[in-house]
Design an enzyme around this catalytic site. Structure first.
Site: not given
Length: 285
Positions: A202, A228-230
């Site tokens: 994040g 997100l960011d995964d």
């Protein structure tokens, strides 16, 4: 000037079983292709293979060869892809206001060290328009607000498709792509996150790292998913830090590893080295 040899990269994914290496080596030899390099890996019952071949003496057309290869793979419930050196992949770079990752990609592309063509730069700000113009890359401005985001993304997707874009690179693009956008370019979007994921996802990871007193900070290049960011991690780079480093110091140090991680990930993708296993792990051959 020496002409580059005509080569191709063949990517194969299929259920693992005995005799696969010999099977495809024989298939290629039968069609006049000389193997220059071959790597493979098996895990969780899946076989991944990347084969570099000389295509100068191929005895059939490329289209027929691809059709025959696809049929050969289909016999064992597999898939394949062929990448040609004389048909470089088309790349689009998305940016916001920070320039360091964009400069890195454009400089290395100008040097001939990025194995693809950077077709365009897209941004939600005009700050980096002159950077793109300096490298003679078309620049497109799509301002993004909550009320117009869906419409702007539709225009962006149409633009990317009109340029036959193979890879979207988020070079510190500070917008979250919608699930619809991600689906349109599944496993063809690479982002760099200014953190050694999974730590500090994040916003404001450097401030989080400072607050925790970490001794190394890093950057993670990964494929983009709807979460997100995964997405699956492609490349991670780190740099040491101390208690004397302020959040501003950490951000300054972080720019160097962000540039390197993104460049390595983009280059590996364009060279056809990356395979995503089970949607979470990247196999690099």
């Amino acid at each position: 000037m020496k002409t580059k040899p005509q080569t191709a990269i063949i990517r194969i994914v299929c259920p693992d079983q005995k005799g696969l290496v010999a099977r495809f080596a024989g298939f290629l030899a039968n069609h006049g292709l000389n193997i220059l390099d071959s790597e493979d890996h098996g895990e969780d019952g899946i076989f991944f293979q990347r084969i570099a071949v000389d295509i100068v003496d191929i005895n059939i057309s490329f289209a027929i060869f691809e059709n025959l290869l696809a049929k050969e793979c289909a016999k064992i419930s597999g898939t394949c892809e062929v990448l040609y050196s004389h048909r470089p992949k088309q790349v689009a770079i998305f940016v916001s206001r920070e320039s360091h990752c964009l400069y890195e990609l454009l400089i290395e592309h100008e040097r001939g060290d990025v194995p693809g063509d950077i077709s365009l730069v897209i941004s939600n700000h005009r700050d980096l328009e002159n950077v793109a113009k300096h490298f003679d890359i078309p620049f497109y401005y799509f301002p993004i607000e909550t009320k117009n985001k869906a419409a702007q993304e539709r225009k962006e997707i149409a633009l990317l498709r009109s340029h036959n874009i193979d890879l979207v690179v988020l070079a510190r693009y500070m917008q979250i792509l919608s699930p619809k956008f991600v689906r349109a370019f599944q496993e063809k979007i690479i982002n760099v996150h200014h953190s050694f994921l999974p730590a500090f996802p994040g916003k404001n990871p450097y401030a989080q790292a400072y607050a925790r007193g970490v001794k190394n900070i890093g950057a993670t290049a990964h494929y983009v998913t709807k979460v997100l960011d995964d997405g699956a991690y492609i490349c991670q780079e780190t740099v040491p830090c101390t208690h004397r480093d302020t959040p501003a110091d950490l951000k300054h140090k972080g720019r160097h590893v962000e540039r390197r991680a993104l460049l390595l990930a983009v280059t590996a993708h364009l060279e056809g080295r990356l395979f995503v296993s089970n949607g979470k792990r990247v196999i690099e051959l």
